[in-house]
Scaffold this motif. Structure first.
Motif, PDB file in Angstrom:
ATOM      1  N   UNK A   1      -9.496  16.324-107.429  1.00 24.30           N
ATOM      2  CA  UNK A   1      -9.156  16.671-106.139  1.00 24.30           C
ATOM      3  C   UNK A   1     -10.369  17.086-105.447  1.00 24.30           C
ATOM      4  N   UNK A   2     -11.272  17.992-105.908  1.00 19.02           N
ATOM      5  CA  UNK A   2     -12.306  18.394-104.836  1.00 19.02           C
ATOM      6  C   UNK A   2     -13.235  17.345-104.820  1.00 19.02           C
ATOM      7  N   UNK A   3     -13.581  16.583-105.859  1.00 20.02           N
ATOM      8  CA  UNK A   3     -14.615  15.531-105.670  1.00 20.02           C
ATOM      9  C   UNK A   3     -13.838  14.438-104.621  1.00 20.02           C
ATOM     10  N   UNK A   4     -12.707  14.062-104.795  1.00 16.02           N
ATOM     11  CA  UNK A   4     -12.161  13.266-103.807  1.00 16.02           C
ATOM     12  C   UNK A   4     -12.256  13.877-102.327  1.00 16.02           C
ATOM     13  N   UNK A   5     -11.958  14.761-102.265  1.00 18.72           N
ATOM     14  CA  UNK A   5     -12.013  15.635-100.771  1.00 18.72           C
ATOM     15  C   UNK A   5     -13.488  15.581-100.260  1.00 18.72           C
ATOM     16  N   UNK A   6     -14.460  15.771-101.085  1.00 22.47           N
ATOM     17  CA  UNK A   6     -15.586  15.859-100.586  1.00 22.47           C
ATOM     18  C   UNK A   6     -16.119  14.301-100.702  1.00 22.47           C
ATOM     19  N   UNK A   7     -16.133  13.342-101.615  1.00 25.91           N
ATOM     20  CA  UNK A   7     -16.709  12.073-101.499  1.00 25.91           C
ATOM     21  C   UNK A   7     -15.875  11.062-100.522  1.00 25.91           C
ATOM     22  N   UNK A   8     -14.460  11.139-100.375  1.00 26.90           N
ATOM     23  CA  UNK A   8     -13.914  10.160 -99.422  1.00 26.90           C
ATOM     24  C   UNK A   8     -14.647  10.093 -98.015  1.00 26.90           C
ATOM     25  N   UNK A   9     -14.734  11.184 -97.241  1.00 28.00           N
ATOM     26  CA  UNK A   9     -15.667  11.159 -95.918  1.00 28.00           C
ATOM     27  C   UNK A   9     -16.748  10.450 -96.029  1.00 28.00           C
ATOM     28  N   UNK A  10     -17.598  10.922 -96.997  1.00 29.28           N
ATOM     29  CA  UNK A  10     -18.985  10.171 -97.207  1.00 29.28           C
ATOM     30  C   UNK A  10     -18.640   8.673 -97.231  1.00 29.28           C
ATOM     31  N   UNK A  11     -17.768   8.210 -98.055  1.00 31.87           N
ATOM     32  CA  UNK A  11     -17.364   6.805 -98.484  1.00 31.87           C
ATOM     33  C   UNK A  11     -17.071   6.159 -97.139  1.00 31.87           C
ATOM     34  N   UNK A  12     -16.037   6.820 -96.399  1.00 33.36           N
ATOM     35  CA  UNK A  12     -15.534   6.285 -95.014  1.00 33.36           C
ATOM     36  C   UNK A  12     -16.644   6.166 -94.101  1.00 33.36           C
ATOM     37  N   UNK A  13     -17.612   7.283 -94.038  1.00 33.84           N
ATOM     38  CA  UNK A  13     -18.753   7.154 -93.029  1.00 33.84           C
ATOM     39  C   UNK A  13     -19.569   5.887 -93.546  1.00 33.84           C
ATOM     40  N   UNK A  14     -19.827   6.111 -94.978  1.00 27.51           N
ATOM     41  CA  UNK A  14     -20.581   4.665 -95.031  1.00 27.51           C
ATOM     42  C   UNK A  14     -20.173   3.522 -94.899  1.00 27.51           C
TER      43      UNK A  14
END
Length: 163
Positions: free
Chosen positions: A141-154
Motif C-alpha cells: 500500500x505504501x509503495x503504491x501510494x508513492x509509486x503511482x503518482x511518479x508513474x502517472x507523471x512519467x
C-alpha cells in the motif's frame, strides 16, 4: 510401546515413504491413522497400521470440527503429515492437532524428516505468519501510494513529448 496417531493430510505416497521412518523414530509403535473417509479402505490394507479412524467431515481438517475417538483414548505422539519441506500452508492441520488427545505433536515433511513442534510454537508461527502478511500488505500500500503518482507523471510526460 508408543501409541502414535498419524494425521494424514498429505498424499498416500508420502505416507508410504514415511512409515518406515516413523516406525524407526518411535521404536515399534502402535500406529493409528486419522484420515478422510475416501482413503480408509486403502489404509486398512497396511499391516503396520493397527487402527484407521475416519475423520467424519468431507472438508479439510478444522479445529472446530472434532474427530471421534473411543472414550478415553489417548496417544503419546501425533504425527502431522505435511506435503512440503517447511510445513507452510498446513496451519489448519496443525491447529486441528491441538484438539487431538495427544501428548506431543510432530511434523513429518515431504522427505520424511520428523521434527517436534510445541503447542505454543504452532500458535506463535501462525501469529508470525499473520504479521508478515500484514507487513506485506502495508508495504504494498505504501509503495503504491508513492509509486503511482511518479508513474502517472512519467507516462504523462512521455505521451506529451511524443506528440
Amino acid at each position: 510401546m508408543n501409541k502414535i496417531l498419524i494425521v494424514r493430510s498429505a498424499p498416500i505416497q508420502q505416507l508410504d515413504a514415511s512409515l518406515s521412518k516413523i516406525k524407526q523414530k518411535f521404536h515399534g509403535p502402535n500406529i493409528s491413522i486419522l484420515s478422510h473417509e475416501h482413503a480408509i479402505e486403502l489404509l486398512n490394507k497396511y499391516e503396520c497400521i493397527e487402527k484407521c479412524i475416519t475423520y467424519p467431515f468431507k472438508e479439510s481438517f478444522d479445529l472446530r470440527k472434532k474427530a471421534k475417538f473411543d472414550n478415553g483414548e489417548r496417544f503419546d505422539h501425533g504425527v502431522v503429515m505435511v506435503g512440503n519441506l517447511t510445513g507452510c500452508g498446513f496451519q489448519n492441520v496443525l491447529f486441528f492437532a491441538l484438539t487431538l488427545p495427544i501428548r506431543k505433536i510432530w511434523v513429518c515433511n515431504l522427505i520424511g524428516e520428523i521434527t517436534p513442534i510445541s503447542r505454543a510454537g504452532i500458535i506463535l508461527k501462525s501469529i508470525r505468519n499473520q504479521a508478515f502478511k500484514f507487513l506485506a500488505l502495508l508495504s504494498t500500500a505504501v509503495f503504491s501510494v508513492v509509486a503511482f503518482p511518479f508513474l502517472f507523471c512519467f507516462l504523462k510526460c512521455k505521451s506529451s513529448s511524443s506528440v
